[in-house]
Design a protein around this motif. Structure first.
Motif, PDB file in Angstrom:
ATOM      1  N   ALA A   2       0.566  -1.082  -0.355  1.00 31.28           N
ATOM      2  CA  ALA A   2       0.026   0.093  -0.120  1.00 31.28           C
ATOM      3  C   ALA A   2       0.501   0.958  -0.144  1.00 31.28           C
ATOM      4  CB  ALA A   2      -0.999   0.123   1.228  1.00 31.28           C
ATOM      5  N   PRO A   3       1.225   1.898  -1.255  1.00 29.52           N
ATOM      6  CA  PRO A   3       2.162   2.905  -1.470  1.00 29.52           C
ATOM      7  C   PRO A   3       1.759   4.212  -0.460  1.00 29.52           C
ATOM      8  CG  PRO A   3       1.472   2.467  -3.380  1.00 29.52           C
ATOM      9  CD  PRO A   3       0.899   1.730  -2.512  1.00 29.52           C
ATOM     10  N   ASP A   4       2.696   4.502  -0.301  1.00 32.21           N
ATOM     11  CA  ASP A   4       2.702   6.287   0.706  1.00 32.21           C
ATOM     12  C   ASP A   4       1.878   7.384   0.132  1.00 32.21           C
ATOM     13  OD1 ASP A   4       2.814   4.924   3.705  1.00 32.21           O
ATOM     14  OD2 ASP A   4       5.056   4.237   3.526  1.00 32.21           O
ATOM     15  N   ASP A   5       2.102   6.973  -1.564  1.00 32.10           N
ATOM     16  CA  ASP A   5       2.646   8.450  -2.288  1.00 32.10           C
ATOM     17  C   ASP A   5       1.269   9.321  -3.091  1.00 32.10           C
ATOM     18  OD1 ASP A   5       2.645  10.286  -4.331  1.00 32.10           O
ATOM     19  OD2 ASP A   5       4.969   9.524  -5.320  1.00 32.10           O
ATOM     20  N   GLN A   6       0.573   9.684  -2.041  1.00 31.50           N
ATOM     21  CA  GLN A   6      -0.934  10.349  -2.964  1.00 31.50           C
ATOM     22  C   GLN A   6      -0.738  10.143  -3.906  1.00 31.50           C
ATOM     23  OE1 GLN A   6      -4.290   9.878  -0.840  1.00 31.50           O
ATOM     24  NE2 GLN A   6      -5.071  10.928  -2.847  1.00 31.50           N
ATOM     25  N   ALA A   7       0.213  10.148  -4.901  1.00 37.28           N
ATOM     26  CA  ALA A   7       0.069  10.632  -6.166  1.00 37.28           C
ATOM     27  C   ALA A   7      -0.088   8.994  -6.859  1.00 37.28           C
ATOM     28  CB  ALA A   7       1.640  11.262  -6.653  1.00 37.28           C
ATOM     29  N   VAL A   8       0.704   8.136  -6.015  1.00 33.07           N
ATOM     30  CA  VAL A   8       0.537   7.118  -6.478  1.00 33.07           C
ATOM     31  C   VAL A   8      -1.555   6.456  -6.951  1.00 33.07           C
ATOM     32  CG1 VAL A   8       0.313   4.074  -6.379  1.00 33.07           C
ATOM     33  CG2 VAL A   8       1.764   5.683  -6.492  1.00 33.07           C
ATOM     34  N   TYR A   9      -2.540   6.708  -5.587  1.00 34.41           N
ATOM     35  CA  TYR A   9      -3.832   6.582  -5.868  1.00 34.41           C
ATOM     36  C   TYR A   9      -4.047   7.404  -6.641  1.00 34.41           C
ATOM     37  CZ  TYR A   9      -2.480   3.932  -1.689  1.00 34.41           C
ATOM     38  OH  TYR A   9      -2.084   3.423  -0.996  1.00 34.41           O
ATOM     39  N   ASP A  10      -3.804   8.718  -6.671  1.00 35.13           N
ATOM     40  CA  ASP A  10      -4.500   9.754  -7.967  1.00 35.13           C
ATOM     41  C   ASP A  10      -4.367   9.254  -9.371  1.00 35.13           C
ATOM     42  OD1 ASP A  10      -5.093  11.927  -4.870  1.00 35.13           O
ATOM     43  OD2 ASP A  10      -3.229  12.923  -6.065  1.00 35.13           O
ATOM     44  N   GLN A  11      -3.649   8.486  -9.591  1.00 34.80           N
ATOM     45  CA  GLN A  11      -3.060   7.648 -10.573  1.00 34.80           C
ATOM     46  C   GLN A  11      -4.100   7.091 -11.153  1.00 34.80           C
ATOM     47  OE1 GLN A  11      -2.167  10.004 -12.806  1.00 34.80           O
ATOM     48  NE2 GLN A  11      -1.182   8.692 -14.147  1.00 34.80           N
ATOM     49  N   ILE A  12      -4.695   6.009 -10.082  1.00 37.11           N
ATOM     50  CA  ILE A  12      -5.510   4.647  -9.882  1.00 37.11           C
ATOM     51  C   ILE A  12      -6.416   4.925 -10.083  1.00 37.11           C
ATOM     52  CG2 ILE A  12      -6.349   3.155  -8.589  1.00 37.11           C
ATOM     53  CD1 ILE A  12      -3.087   2.545  -7.448  1.00 37.11           C
ATOM     54  N   GLY A  13      -6.825   6.829  -9.244  1.00 39.72           N
ATOM     55  CA  GLY A  13      -8.300   6.542  -9.924  1.00 39.72           C
ATOM     56  C   GLY A  13      -8.645   7.487 -10.634  1.00 39.72           C
ATOM     57  N   LYS A  14      -7.354   7.925 -11.560  1.00 41.62           N
ATOM     58  CA  LYS A  14      -8.157   8.491 -13.115  1.00 41.62           C
ATOM     59  C   LYS A  14      -7.828   7.765 -14.016  1.00 41.62           C
ATOM     60  CE  LYS A  14      -5.082  13.105 -12.400  1.00 41.62           C
ATOM     61  NZ  LYS A  14      -6.068  13.912 -11.625  1.00 41.62           N
ATOM     62  N   ARG A  15      -7.456   6.767 -13.350  1.00 42.56           N
ATOM     63  CA  ARG A  15      -7.145   5.089 -14.596  1.00 42.56           C
ATOM     64  C   ARG A  15      -8.142   4.804 -14.720  1.00 42.56           C
ATOM     65  NH1 ARG A  15      -3.391   2.561 -13.030  1.00 42.56           N
ATOM     66  NH2 ARG A  15      -4.012   1.173 -11.578  1.00 42.56           N
ATOM     67  N   LEU A  16      -8.844   4.446 -13.431  1.00 38.60           N
ATOM     68  CA  LEU A  16     -10.143   3.830 -13.299  1.00 38.60           C
ATOM     69  C   LEU A  16     -11.926   4.641 -13.557  1.00 38.60           C
ATOM     70  CD1 LEU A  16      -9.646   2.240  -8.989  1.00 38.60           C
ATOM     71  CD2 LEU A  16      -9.709   1.089 -11.386  1.00 38.60           C
ATOM     72  N   ALA A  17     -11.198   5.948 -13.583  1.00 42.25           N
ATOM     73  CA  ALA A  17     -12.974   6.788 -13.705  1.00 42.25           C
ATOM     74  C   ALA A  17     -12.582   6.431 -15.345  1.00 42.25           C
ATOM     75  CB  ALA A  17     -12.057   8.566 -13.372  1.00 42.25           C
ATOM     76  N   VAL A  18     -11.407   6.679 -15.945  1.00 48.26           N
ATOM     77  CA  VAL A  18     -11.284   6.725 -17.323  1.00 48.26           C
ATOM     78  C   VAL A  18     -11.890   4.699 -17.940  1.00 48.26           C
ATOM     79  CG1 VAL A  18     -10.363   6.482 -19.691  1.00 48.26           C
ATOM     80  CG2 VAL A  18      -9.849   8.439 -17.906  1.00 48.26           C
ATOM     81  N   ASP A  19     -11.191   4.187 -17.362  1.00 51.44           N
ATOM     82  CA  ASP A  19     -11.136   2.952 -17.786  1.00 51.44           C
ATOM     83  C   ASP A  19     -12.067   1.783 -16.978  1.00 51.44           C
ATOM     84  OD1 ASP A  19      -8.548   3.363 -19.859  1.00 51.44           O
ATOM     85  OD2 ASP A  19      -7.546   3.027 -18.212  1.00 51.44           O
ATOM     86  N   GLY A  20     -12.528   1.993 -15.399  1.00 50.56           N
ATOM     87  CA  GLY A  20     -12.858   1.216 -15.233  1.00 50.56           C
ATOM     88  C   GLY A  20     -12.258  -0.016 -14.430  1.00 50.56           C
ATOM     89  N   TYR A  21     -13.176  -1.486 -14.660  1.00 49.86           N
ATOM     90  CA  TYR A  21     -12.538  -2.096 -13.738  1.00 49.86           C
ATOM     91  C   TYR A  21     -12.536  -3.406 -14.978  1.00 49.86           C
ATOM     92  CZ  TYR A  21     -13.902   0.521  -9.671  1.00 49.86           C
ATOM     93  OH  TYR A  21     -13.171   1.324  -8.798  1.00 49.86           O
ATOM     94  N   ALA A  22     -13.501  -3.646 -15.036  1.00 48.78           N
ATOM     95  CA  ALA A  22     -13.349  -5.401 -16.445  1.00 48.78           C
ATOM     96  C   ALA A  22     -11.911  -5.196 -16.767  1.00 48.78           C
ATOM     97  CB  ALA A  22     -14.546  -4.887 -17.642  1.00 48.78           C
ATOM     98  N   ARG A  23     -11.446  -4.848 -17.393  1.00 51.40           N
ATOM     99  CA  ARG A  23     -10.531  -5.037 -18.278  1.00 51.40           C
ATOM    100  C   ARG A  23      -9.135  -5.119 -16.656  1.00 51.40           C
ATOM    101  NH1 ARG A  23      -5.458  -2.591 -16.331  1.00 51.40           N
ATOM    102  NH2 ARG A  23      -6.379  -0.154 -15.810  1.00 51.40           N
ATOM    103  N   LEU A  24      -9.670  -5.066 -16.289  1.00 45.39           N
ATOM    104  CA  LEU A  24      -8.928  -5.465 -14.505  1.00 45.39           C
ATOM    105  C   LEU A  24      -8.435  -7.098 -13.948  1.00 45.39           C
ATOM    106  CD1 LEU A  24      -9.401  -3.183 -11.262  1.00 45.39           C
ATOM    107  CD2 LEU A  24      -7.482  -2.715 -13.199  1.00 45.39           C
ATOM    108  N   GLY A  25      -9.444  -7.909 -14.690  1.00 48.01           N
ATOM    109  CA  GLY A  25      -9.022  -9.078 -14.990  1.00 48.01           C
ATOM    110  C   GLY A  25      -8.665  -9.525 -15.603  1.00 48.01           C
ATOM    111  N   ASN A  26      -8.378  -8.759 -16.825  1.00 44.30           N
ATOM    112  CA  ASN A  26      -8.080  -9.161 -18.369  1.00 44.30           C
ATOM    113  C   ASN A  26      -6.742  -8.974 -18.736  1.00 44.30           C
ATOM    114  OD1 ASN A  26     -10.741 -10.152 -19.162  1.00 44.30           O
ATOM    115  ND2 ASN A  26     -11.004  -7.711 -19.324  1.00 44.30           N
TER     116      ASN A  26
END
Length: 180
Positions: free
Chosen positions: A156-180
């Motif tokens: 679990a990274p300490d850097d908030q910027a990592v989560y901000d990037q994850i949030g941006k990616r999830l907002a655009v791509d969603g979750y379906a691709r995570l399992g593929n």
């Protein structure tokens, strides 16, 4: 340090999905349906439910990721998410969302904590049966995801910027691709 050998470059659930792709697919599909599928609750509202439950479960990775995704997709952004995680009653969200968040936190404790009174309060604020159903399922699913991530001691990274990037990616791509 993770309890099993995981890719150290992948934080949180990403490492677990890479470790067991056959379980990643249905879990990613579940998240996609719950958080991105057609619904009268906005994506941001559903991400907020995930963030508040994860925060209550003290899951740093899921809280960071879903708070960032909620901030990306919710009117009011980070301020709304931080307020809701700090105390539902003072959060600048509708009375209906507050009532649904109280149901979600009850689920976080135990499914039996969802009382007739909590459901009636949500209905009184205009929540539909589907919204109540989906709130309970989002909360229950995030208890699973939180325990999966923390139970195997993922990074679990300490850097908030990592989560901000994850949030941006999830907002655009969603979750379906995570399992593929």
């Amino acid at each position: 340090m993770p309890h099993i050998p995981l890719d150290p470059a992948l934080p949180g659930i990403s490492a677990l999905f890479a470790y067991r792709p056959e379980t990643a697919t249905p879990l990613g599909q579940l998240a996609e349906v719950l958080l991105r599928g057609p619904n009268s609750l906005s994506v941001g509202e559903r991400e907020l439910i995930a963030a508040v439950v994860s925060n209550g479960n003290e899951c740093r990775f899921c809280t960071g990721s879903h708070a960032a995704a909620a901030a990306e997709t919710l009117d009011g952004g980070r301020a709304v998410v931080d307020a809701a995680c700090g105390g539902i009653d003072d959060a600048p969200v509708s009375a209906k969302i507050k009532a649904l968040l109280w149901i979600a936190l009850a689920v976080r404790e135990t499914g039996r904590a969802v009382t007739d009174e909590l459901v009636a309060a949500a209905r009184a604020e205009g929540a539909t049966d589907v919204e109540i159903h989906d709130t309970v399922l989002i909360a229950a699913s995030f208890c699973l995801f939180n325990r999966y991530v923390d139970g195997l001691a993922t990074v679990a990274p300490d850097d908030q910027a990592v989560y901000d990037q994850i949030g941006k990616r999830l907002a655009v791509d969603g979750y379906a691709r995570l399992g593929n």
